[in-house]
Structures are given as structure tokens and as C-alpha cells.
Design a protein around this motif. Structure first.
Motif, short mmCIF file in Angstrom:
data_model
loop_
_atom_site.label_atom_id
_atom_site.label_comp_id
_atom_site.label_asym_id
_atom_site.label_seq_id
_atom_site.Cartn_x
_atom_site.Cartn_y
_atom_site.Cartn_z
N PHE A 128 0.83 -1.21 0.00
CA PHE A 128 0.00 0.00 0.00
C PHE A 128 0.87 1.27 0.00
N ILE A 129 2.00 1.21 0.70
CA ILE A 129 2.92 2.36 0.70
C ILE A 129 3.44 2.62 -0.71
N ALA A 161 3.50 -2.47 -14.55
CA ALA A 161 3.02 -3.06 -13.30
C ALA A 161 3.91 -4.26 -12.92
N PHE A 162 4.31 -5.03 -13.93
CA PHE A 162 5.22 -6.16 -13.68
C PHE A 162 6.51 -5.67 -13.05
N TRP A 163 7.12 -4.66 -13.66
CA TRP A 163 8.39 -4.16 -13.14
C TRP A 163 8.20 -3.41 -11.82
N GLY A 164 7.02 -2.84 -11.63
CA GLY A 164 6.74 -2.22 -10.35
C GLY A 164 6.78 -3.22 -9.20
N ILE A 165 6.18 -4.39 -9.43
CA ILE A 165 6.19 -5.44 -8.40
C ILE A 165 7.61 -5.96 -8.18
N VAL A 166 8.37 -6.09 -9.26
CA VAL A 166 9.76 -6.54 -9.14
C VAL A 166 10.57 -5.54 -8.31
N ILE A 167 10.38 -4.25 -8.58
CA ILE A 167 11.11 -3.21 -7.85
C ILE A 167 10.81 -3.28 -6.35
N VAL A 168 9.54 -3.39 -6.01
CA VAL A 168 9.15 -3.42 -4.59
C VAL A 168 9.66 -4.69 -3.92
N PHE A 169 9.56 -5.82 -4.61
CA PHE A 169 10.04 -7.08 -4.04
C PHE A 169 11.55 -7.00 -3.79
N ALA A 170 12.29 -6.49 -4.78
CA ALA A 170 13.75 -6.38 -4.63
C ALA A 170 14.10 -5.40 -3.51
N TRP A 171 13.35 -4.30 -3.41
CA TRP A 171 13.59 -3.33 -2.34
C TRP A 171 13.35 -3.95 -0.97
N GLN A 172 12.37 -4.83 -0.88
CA GLN A 172 12.04 -5.45 0.40
C GLN A 172 13.05 -6.52 0.80
N ILE A 173 13.47 -7.34 -0.15
CA ILE A 173 14.21 -8.55 0.20
C ILE A 173 15.72 -8.41 0.07
N SER A 174 16.21 -7.38 -0.63
CA SER A 174 17.65 -7.25 -0.86
C SER A 174 18.43 -7.11 0.44
N LEU A 236 2.14 -8.87 -1.28
CA LEU A 236 2.68 -7.72 -2.01
C LEU A 236 1.95 -7.53 -3.32
N ASN A 237 1.71 -8.62 -4.02
CA ASN A 237 0.98 -8.59 -5.29
C ASN A 237 -0.46 -8.13 -5.09
N LEU A 238 -1.08 -8.64 -4.02
CA LEU A 238 -2.47 -8.31 -3.74
C LEU A 238 -2.64 -6.83 -3.43
N SER A 239 -1.76 -6.26 -2.63
CA SER A 239 -1.91 -4.86 -2.22
C SER A 239 -1.46 -3.88 -3.30
N LEU A 240 -0.53 -4.28 -4.15
CA LEU A 240 -0.04 -3.38 -5.19
C LEU A 240 -1.00 -3.30 -6.38
N THR A 241 -1.32 -4.44 -6.97
CA THR A 241 -2.14 -4.45 -8.19
C THR A 241 -3.41 -5.29 -8.07
N ASN A 247 -5.97 -8.94 -14.93
CA ASN A 247 -5.32 -10.19 -14.50
C ASN A 247 -3.93 -10.40 -15.10
N SER A 248 -3.32 -9.34 -15.61
CA SER A 248 -2.01 -9.47 -16.25
C SER A 248 -0.89 -9.66 -15.23
N THR A 249 -1.11 -9.30 -13.97
CA THR A 249 -0.09 -9.48 -12.94
C THR A 249 -0.60 -10.39 -11.82
N GLN A 250 -1.47 -11.32 -12.18
CA GLN A 250 -2.01 -12.23 -11.17
C GLN A 250 -1.03 -13.36 -10.91
N SER A 251 -0.55 -13.48 -9.68
CA SER A 251 0.36 -14.56 -9.31
C SER A 251 -0.43 -15.85 -9.11
N VAL A 252 0.29 -16.96 -9.06
CA VAL A 252 -0.36 -18.26 -8.85
C VAL A 252 -1.04 -18.28 -7.49
#
Length: 298
Positions: A128-129, A161-174, A236-241, A247-252
Motif C-alpha cells: 500500500f505504501i 506493473a510487472f516491473w513495479g512489483i519486481v522493484i518493490v520485491f527487490a527493495w524489500q528482500i535485498s 505484495l501482489n495483492l496490495s499493489l495491483t 489479471n495481467s499481474t495475477q500470481s499463482v
């Protein structure tokens, strides 16, 4: 007498082990093993998750998934692409931070803390942030600077949106990966680095020929963790998109959740989760085998 005392000693050790391991093992069985076995059972049934009647349908759920569920495979394709991008970027950033912060910087402890903090923030809150940053923050900066990077519809287009999720995930886990790499770097024998320096090896050669081979076990751990985390991305996927746009960024994980708890197809949702478990297990097993082999060779 000796036999009796030996048996008492063995019994005492067994009770001691049970006292320490027993509670953890009990919780693991109740929280992990039993639900997993129940999920396998439900995957062969037709159940809405509410009704008391459960109909056994055998392999019908699996046949339906493979023959008439394109959205599941689209979500799997998205998750796989996301996994490769997120794992690569997260480990590059984490390892780079570790190399920099393993030097004698005065502020290295402060920087380590700052880089690790995103990992302790919950995925929903973090999403959400960053949703506010992408939608409101970037738009405001774009209006002021007219830079095209900030003017893009970051969460409104499938690619961004795909790269947005990648950016946030990398920012969180790096930061988490950074801590593991730092621990490995601190275990490298400094005499080897000094010898390489005396022999005329430059920084890149030392990194490639000495440091990386010596810390390959850390790469095995980090790759394993990031692959499993990236595959299982949900909050993260649920709150971002929310899986959008269209459904283009729907994870499994979101697809399984919606199937089971939104569409009330608990049997099919369980079948999807079992397939997903097998796929993740295969990916992580192959990764560990490859990196472990590299460790032996190194």
C-alpha cells in the motif's frame, strides 16, 4: 545393574530430546503436515469449502485445470517471469550492498540497518505504501520535472506493473540477502586476499577467482530463499495491483486464493496448490543441485 542404569540413561536422554524437539515437532505436524495431507485429499474432491457433503471426483479437478483453465497457466507464466527477474535483481543488489558494507565504512552499521528495515515491514503494508508512491508520488514528480519515467502509468499497464512489483520485491528482500552475504564475506580468510593482492590480482580478479568461489554456499541459500519467496508472492501482489490490470499481474498464489475462497471451488483450489507445490519443489531442487555442484567444483 549396569544394564538397568544404561537403560535409565538412554530413557533420560530420550525424554530430554522429546522435551526440546517435541513441542516444535507437534506444531509442525499440526500446522504443516496435517493441512498438507488434507489438501491432497481435497484435491480429489468437489467441495465448496462450506458444505458438509464432500464428493469424491478423482482426477477430474486436475483434468479440468489442464484442459480448461487458461488463467491458471497465465498466472504461472507471470509468476515464473517474475521469479527470474526478482531473483536476479535481488541477489545482485544484496551482494553489491554486502561488498560495499563489508569494508571499513564508519556508517556501515547504520546503513546495514537501513537496508534491512524494509524486510521487517509486512507485505500488505509495504504494498500500500508503494502503491501510493507509484500512483501519487511519481505523478507529482512527473508533473514537476516532466520526466517520462515518472509519467508512466506504473500500476495501470501490464509491463510497468510487472516491473513495479519486481522493484518493490527487490527493495524489500535485498537487505535480507545482504545480511547473508555479509556473514559469508566475513568468513573469508583475509590472508588469501592479501596473497592475491601481493601476486598482483586486481579487485575484479580477486572477486571472481577467490571471494565468489569461497562464498558459494551463501549463493545457494540466497537463491533458494529468493526463488521460494518469489514463487509464493501473495500479499505484495495483492496490495499493489490485486492481479490487475485485467489479471495481467495475477500470481499463482492469488489465482489459487480466488479459486478456493472467492469462487468457492475448494477442490480445484487444492489441486492447483498441490501442482504449485510440486513445481516450486522441482525448481528449488534443481537450483540447489546446480549450486551445490558448483560448490564442490570450487
Amino acid at each position: 545393574m549396569k544394564i538397568g542404569s544404561t537403560r535409565k540413561l538412554k530413557l533420560k536422554k530420550l525424554l530430554s530430546y522429546a522435551a526440546f524437539v517435541g513441542p516444535a515437532l507437534l506444531f509442525f505436524i499440526v500446522i504443516q503436515i496435517i493441512p498438507f495431507l488434507m489438501g491432497i485429499y481435497y484435491s480429489f474432491t468437489s467441495w465448496n469449502g462450506i458444505s458438509s457433503s464432500i464428493e469424491w471426483v478423482g482426477l477430474e479437478n486436475y483434468k479440468r485445470i489442464f484442459s480448461n483453465d487458461q488463467r491458471f497457466f497465465d498466472s504461472f507464466l507471470f509468476t515464473t517471469k517474475f521469479m527470474f527477474a526478482a531473483v536476479l535483481i535481488s541477489n545482485i543488489i544484496g551482494f553489491s550492498f554486502a561488498l560495499i558494507l563489508n569494508t571499513a565504512l564508519k556508517t556501515r552499521n547504520l546503513l546495514r540497518t537501513a537496508f534491512f528495515i524494509p524486510n521487517v515491514i509486512g507485505g500488505l503494508l509495504l504494498g500500500f505504501i508503494w502503491q501510493f508512491i507509484f500512483v501519487r508520488g511519481f505523478a507529482a514528480i512527473g508533473e514537476l520535472t516532466n520526466i517520462s519515467f515518472f509519467l508512466k502509468p506504473w500500476l495501470g499497464d501490464a509491463t510497468t506493473a510487472f516491473w513495479g512489483i519486481v522493484i518493490v520485491f527487490a527493495w524489500q528482500i535485498s537487505g535480507y540477502m545482504m545480511v547473508i552475504y555479509i556473514a559469508a564475506l566475513q568468513g573469508v580468510d583475509t590472508s588469501l586476499l592479501e596473497a592475491a593482492k601481493i601476486d598482483g590480482a586486481n579487485a575484479f580478479t580477486t572477486l571472481r577467482k577467490i571471494i565468489i568461489p569461497l562464498i558459494l554456499p551463501a549463493f545457494t541459500i540466497c537463491f533458494f530463499l529468493t526463488i521460494s519467496m518469489a514463487f509464493k508472492i501473495f500479499d505484495l501482489n495483492l496490495s499493489l495491483t490485486g492481479g490487475g490490470p485485467f489479471n495481467s499481474t495475477q500470481s499463482v498464489a492469488i489465482n489459487i486464493y480466488q479459486e478456493a475462497f472467492t469462487n468457492n471451488n475448494y477442490g480445484i483450489g487444492s489441486a492447483k496448490s498441490i501442482l504449485f507445490f510440486l513445481i516450486v519443489a522441482i525448481f528449488t531442487t534443481i537450483q540447489v543441485m546446480i549450486t551445490k555442484k558448483k560448490e564442490v567444483e570450487a
